[in-house]
Scaffold this motif. Structure first.
Motif, short mmCIF file in Angstrom:
data_model
loop_
_atom_site.label_atom_id
_atom_site.label_comp_id
_atom_site.label_asym_id
_atom_site.label_seq_id
_atom_site.Cartn_x
_atom_site.Cartn_y
_atom_site.Cartn_z
N SER A 149 4.86 7.33 0.66
CA SER A 149 4.00 7.19 -0.51
C SER A 149 2.82 6.29 -0.15
O SER A 149 2.91 5.46 0.76
CB SER A 149 4.78 6.61 -1.70
N GLY A 150 1.71 6.45 -0.86
CA GLY A 150 0.52 5.63 -0.61
C GLY A 150 -0.08 5.91 0.77
O GLY A 150 0.22 6.91 1.42
N ARG A 151 -0.96 5.02 1.17
CA ARG A 151 -1.58 5.10 2.51
C ARG A 151 -1.30 3.78 3.22
O ARG A 151 -1.79 2.73 2.79
CB ARG A 151 -3.09 5.36 2.40
N VAL A 152 -0.50 3.84 4.27
CA VAL A 152 0.01 2.63 4.91
C VAL A 152 -0.62 2.45 6.29
O VAL A 152 -0.45 3.30 7.17
CB VAL A 152 1.55 2.68 5.04
N PRO A 153 -1.34 1.35 6.50
CA PRO A 153 -1.85 1.05 7.85
C PRO A 153 -0.68 0.69 8.79
O PRO A 153 0.17 -0.13 8.43
CB PRO A 153 -2.78 -0.14 7.64
N MET A 154 -0.68 1.28 9.98
CA MET A 154 0.41 1.09 10.93
C MET A 154 -0.13 0.66 12.30
O MET A 154 -1.32 0.84 12.60
CB MET A 154 1.19 2.40 11.10
N ARG A 155 0.75 0.10 13.10
CA ARG A 155 0.37 -0.24 14.48
C ARG A 155 1.55 0.04 15.42
O ARG A 155 2.69 -0.31 15.13
CB ARG A 155 -0.05 -1.70 14.59
N SER A 156 1.22 0.66 16.55
CA SER A 156 2.15 0.76 17.66
C SER A 156 1.68 -0.20 18.75
O SER A 156 0.51 -0.17 19.14
CB SER A 156 2.20 2.20 18.21
N THR A 157 2.62 -1.04 19.22
CA THR A 157 2.31 -2.00 20.29
C THR A 157 3.30 -1.75 21.42
O THR A 157 4.50 -1.99 21.26
CB THR A 157 2.45 -3.44 19.80
N LEU A 158 2.80 -1.26 22.54
CA LEU A 158 3.64 -0.88 23.67
C LEU A 158 3.33 -1.76 24.87
O LEU A 158 2.23 -1.71 25.42
CB LEU A 158 3.40 0.60 24.01
N ARG A 159 4.29 -2.57 25.25
CA ARG A 159 4.12 -3.44 26.41
C ARG A 159 5.26 -3.16 27.39
O ARG A 159 6.38 -3.65 27.22
CB ARG A 159 4.12 -4.91 25.99
N MET A 160 4.99 -2.35 28.40
CA MET A 160 5.99 -2.01 29.40
C MET A 160 5.96 -3.03 30.53
O MET A 160 4.91 -3.36 31.05
CB MET A 160 5.74 -0.60 29.95
N ARG A 161 7.14 -3.53 30.87
CA ARG A 161 7.28 -4.47 31.98
C ARG A 161 8.50 -4.03 32.79
O ARG A 161 9.63 -4.14 32.32
CB ARG A 161 7.47 -5.90 31.46
N VAL A 214 -0.99 6.32 7.70
CA VAL A 214 -0.25 7.53 7.32
C VAL A 214 -0.28 7.71 5.81
O VAL A 214 -0.16 6.75 5.03
CB VAL A 214 1.20 7.50 7.82
N SER A 215 -0.41 8.96 5.42
CA SER A 215 -0.40 9.36 4.01
C SER A 215 0.89 10.12 3.72
O SER A 215 1.61 10.53 4.63
CB SER A 215 -1.61 10.25 3.72
N PRO A 216 1.20 10.36 2.44
CA PRO A 216 2.45 11.05 2.11
C PRO A 216 2.57 12.40 2.82
O PRO A 216 1.64 13.21 2.82
CB PRO A 216 2.35 11.24 0.59
N GLY A 217 3.70 12.62 3.47
CA GLY A 217 3.97 13.87 4.17
C GLY A 217 3.39 13.95 5.57
O GLY A 217 3.74 14.86 6.33
N ARG A 226 0.80 -1.22 0.00
CA ARG A 226 0.00 0.00 0.00
C ARG A 226 0.83 1.27 0.00
O ARG A 226 0.28 2.38 0.01
CB ARG A 226 -0.92 0.01 1.22
N GLY A 227 2.14 1.14 0.02
CA GLY A 227 2.97 2.33 0.00
C GLY A 227 4.21 2.17 0.87
O GLY A 227 4.51 1.08 1.38
N THR A 228 4.93 3.26 1.03
CA THR A 228 6.18 3.27 1.78
C THR A 228 6.05 4.17 3.00
O THR A 228 5.45 5.25 2.93
CB THR A 228 7.35 3.74 0.90
N VAL A 229 6.62 3.71 4.12
CA VAL A 229 6.54 4.46 5.36
C VAL A 229 7.92 4.51 6.01
O VAL A 229 8.73 3.59 5.85
CB VAL A 229 5.51 3.82 6.32
N ARG A 230 8.19 5.59 6.73
CA ARG A 230 9.48 5.77 7.41
C ARG A 230 9.23 5.99 8.90
O ARG A 230 8.31 6.73 9.28
CB ARG A 230 10.24 6.95 6.84
N VAL A 231 10.04 5.34 9.75
CA VAL A 231 10.00 5.59 11.19
C VAL A 231 11.37 6.13 11.61
O VAL A 231 12.41 5.52 11.31
CB VAL A 231 9.68 4.31 11.99
#
Length: 600
Positions: free
Chosen positions: A113-125, A172-175, A87-92
């Motif tokens: 580029s494109g529209r990229v579905p993302m997920r943040s998974t935060l597990r603090m221990r 996220v979408s471009p920009g 679906r596109g390219t994403v940068r972190v």
């Protein structure tokens, strides 16, 4: 499951550090200091022990995708990872701002580029994966609390909790740029200030650019040298000037083995050689700060010099095992603290004195107390240099008369004589010249095997030790001495792996058990760099260059090295990244550059 050791990137703020895997997972982070308890300890266990992943959304029962590309932004410690998806390219972008307030990890997701579905998974221990914190909302912010610690999680993205984990699903979408930040604060204090990710990113980039500008090396290996220097700077604890050997504990020297140690402390040896490399590449401020740390750490008791201290100069580093962590790839036990702190290692006196000497020679402002400390160390060595010790490798077997320890005792006396000769200190010059000669004679008579034309690991031993490669580098004997050349060639024959890298010493054979430990280990990378250095010193510069470039090829894609290389598995092993690997990389690059021995 944790990635391979070389799959990790380092980010840090000169007070602590995090390791980020190729799939966007932070698997290791101790807050607020290098030696604090980890809140993400998945590196040494499972995801149940804490992690934080940001990356493209993926099906529940599939492995998270690894980034297609990753790099540090210029000469900085700002990590950029990019994923190409259907679906596109994403940068972190991941980084930790040099600290001005609460320690922070900032992660900025940017659509390319494109529209990229993302997920943040935060597990603090908290407490190395043992404690599930109380996670709740406070004035619209998410906070996790357990005992004395609180970690604040801030993002404009919507979040939700499930199975004791905090999630955020977004596109996220471009920009478009969406930031996620965690900040640590003592739980009894007011919340930390709201983060300003974009301003912090600019400030962090400016910091590293300005710091790298002080580098005086401009030779053909500049990329590797600068990346190593940045790594060494990241391992420096800014408030005190102490330098950790590595930001991790218990990454194994043998996968599945028990040689797993906590390196989040300041070894005098490692810090001294780190200081040497920093001084030789233009970084006097770090040298001054380390010297001040040293003087504070040993104040009041220089005769009982420890081989390592805490990053603020703490002396008690009691060793314990964390039995709830299975270890990296089931390499148990996981240890915190280090029981070797009170070993007798006579070589440390030489490394510290050499570092003080180099600072003096490169124009570091004179310190009367540093000179007094140096004299006190020699007074101690005068009465103890001929005792057996545990040696440079911290063996947990019987003490021995290690040749390297005696050589470094000679170095300590030699550099102190030079200090007195320069007029910057007073001492019994004639007596210490005699002492220097006595040590030299003792080593050459008892630590040298005439039949094989090689120095040996210890007096009366037939085994070799890669630390003998330091004999010409320390000036104990000239490089063209037949005993030096014989030792180099013997180490190449007897301690070399099939791919030409060097083991520290044999872990099998007639003297197996010298270190008091079961199992094996990989090729020790520092020793392989020492060999390249020696080869250049004895005129075999093309061979030295080839070995050096083979070693550079072992670095991961970001230029980072662990402590060792496993020649069977073709993997990095040991704590990561390791100062004791990056320092000799710099030193060998400087020597090869001076000799003109480089490709292209």
């Amino acid at each position: 499951m944790a990635g391979r050791i070389e799959d990790y990137a380092l980010i840090g703020d000169m007070q602590t550090a995090a390791l980020v895997c190729r799939d966007g997972t932070v698997d290791w982070l101790c807050l607020p200091r290098f030696d604090s308890h980890a809140i993400f300890a998945g590196l040494l266990g499972t995801e149940d022990h804490g992690f934080w992943r940001i990356g493209p959304a993926h099906a529940p029962d599939t492995e998270p995708p690894s980034a297609n590309r990753r790099t540090y932004r210029g000469d900085s410690l700002i990590l950029e990872s990019e994923w190409d998806t259907p679906r596109g390219t994403v940068r972190v972008t991941d980084f930790m701002p040099p600290r001005d307030g609460a320690p922070q990890v900032i992660r900025i997701v940017e659509g390319v580029s494109g529209r990229v579905p993302m997920r943040s998974t935060l597990r603090m221990r908290f407490s190395y994966g043992r404690i599930v914190p109380w996670v709740h909302k406070h004035d619209g912010r998410t906070v996790a609390v357990a005992g004395p610690d609180s970690v604040w999680f801030d993002t404009p993205a919507e979040t939700y909790g499930k199975a004791l984990t905090t999630y955020s699903d977004f596109t996220v979408s471009p920009g478009e740029r969406i930031a996620f930040t965690i900040s640590w604060e003592p739980s009894h204090k007011q919340p930390p200030a709201l983060p300003e990710p974009e301003l912090s990113l600019t400030a962090t980039e400016d910091f590293w650019r300005e710091w790298v500008e002080h580098c005086t090396y401009h030779g053909p290996y500049r990329e590797a040298v600068v990346r190593s220097l940045i790594t060494l700077k990241a391992l420096t604890y800014a408030p005190t000037g102490g330098i950790v050997a590595a930001p991790t504990t218990s990454l194994p020297e043998e996968i599945g083995g028990v040689r797993n140690w906590d390196y989040r402390y300041t070894w005098l040896r490692d810090a001294a050689i780190t200081l040497s490399s920093l001084l030789r590449t233009g970084y006097r401020e770090e040298a001054r700060a380390w010297r001040e740390w040293l003087l504070r750490a040993v104040a009041g008791d220089p005769e009982n010099l420890q081989i390592m201290y805490g990053i603020a100069g703490e002396r008690e580093l009691g060793e314990a095992e964390l039995d709830w962590l299975p270890g990296y790839e089931n390499s148990a036990p996981v240890r915190v603290g280090n029981g070797a702190a009170h070993q007798l290692q006579l070589d440390v006196y030489g490394e510290v004195t050499e570092a003080l000497h180099l600072g003096h020679m490169t124009g570091l402002a004179r310190s009367d107390y540093a000179s007094l400390l140096q004299l006190k160390l020699i007074h101690y060595l005068e009465n103890h240099w001929n005792e057996p010790d545990e040696g440079i490798w911290e063996v947990r077997g019987p003490r021995r008369h290690f040749v390297h320890s005696k050589v470094m005792a000679w170095v300590a006396v030699d550099r102190t004589i030079k200090l007195i000769e320069s007029g910057d200190a007073d001492g019994p010059l004639d007596r210490w010249r005699d002492l220097r000669d006595d040590i030299h004679r003792d080593v050459c008579e008892k630590g040298y095997d005439k039949e094989r034309n090689t120095f040996t690991q210890s007096y009366g031993s037939k085994e070799l030790d890669a630390s003998l490669l330091l004999i010409p580098q320390m000036g104990f004997l000239p490089p063209d001495d037949k005993r030096v050349i014989g030792t180099i060639e013997a180490i190449q024959r007897e301690l070399s792996t099939p791919d030409g890298f060097i083991l520290r010493y044999p872990t099998d054979g007639p003297e197996a058990g010298v270190d008091g430990l079961p199992g094996d280990e990989g090729a020790f990378l520092a020793c392989s760099f020492w060999l390249a250095d020696d080869l250049a010193m004895i005129g075999r510069v093309d061979e030295a260059r080839r070995l050096f470039e083979k070693l550079l090829a072992l670095r991961n894609d970001l230029g980072l090295l662990a402590e060792e290389w496993d020649p069977r598995l073709k993997r990095q092993v040991g704590n990561f990244p390791q100062a004791f690997s990056h320092v000799p990389l710099i030193d060998t690059a400087l020597r090869l550059t001076a000799s003109g021995a480089y490709g292209g």
